[in-house]
Design a protein around this motif. Sequence first.
Motif, PDB file in Angstrom:
ATOM      1  N   TRP A  22       0.814  -1.216   0.000  1.00  0.00           N
ATOM      2  CA  TRP A  22       0.000   0.000   0.000  1.00  0.00           C
ATOM      3  C   TRP A  22       0.848   1.266   0.000  1.00  0.00           C
ATOM      4  N   PHE A  28       0.766   4.043  -3.259  1.00  0.00           N
ATOM      5  CA  PHE A  28       0.304   5.275  -2.623  1.00  0.00           C
ATOM      6  C   PHE A  28       1.382   5.969  -1.787  1.00  0.00           C
ATOM      7  N   TRP A  32       1.029   9.637  -0.157  1.00  0.00           N
ATOM      8  CA  TRP A  32       0.842   9.657   1.296  1.00  0.00           C
ATOM      9  C   TRP A  32       1.903  10.527   1.973  1.00  0.00           C
ATOM     10  N   ILE A 140      -6.181   7.405   1.705  1.00  0.00           N
ATOM     11  CA  ILE A 140      -5.032   6.498   1.684  1.00  0.00           C
ATOM     12  C   ILE A 140      -4.879   5.797   3.032  1.00  0.00           C
TER      13      ILE A 140
END
Length: 160
Positions: A22, A28, A32, A140
């Motif tokens: 992730w 992301f 992020w 996110i």
Amino acid sequence: MNINFLALLLAAVSTLAVGFVWYNPKVFGNIWMKEAGIKEEDAKGVNMIAVFGMSIFYAFLISFILQFLVIHQYGAIGMIGGDPSKALPSYTAFFADYGTAFRTFKHGALHGFMTGLFFALPVIGVGALYERRSWKYVLIAGGYWVVSCMIMGGIICAMQ
């Protein structure tokens, strides 16, 4: 019904696997970091062993509570006060009929998803409001917990 600590630990560790994907810069991670106000050089001085260790510890606490949300049989145990020796005969009959009902990865993932969507995501969202974080940050970070709770719920529910 005994607590399956191995399932809880595996569920906790699964959050690291989800996080590695992730928060990868190709997924992301870069977005992020920008939304969280973290620069790449800020992340280099961090003791990652401590971060991963505490992450597993916190995820274990989440998995401990999540088991009561994804395994329906805990509801029957709660109805008798937690002591099967004091239960009526109907309790034993219930477990004879439904003892392993809905104990699948798929069913646990469904309840984990709902827990992530209706509990974890709003918790992240409320904190983000006061921290003045963007909606991208909420999606996110909250999305990570929705997916993580879904996988955790599946693991916990399937491992009998």
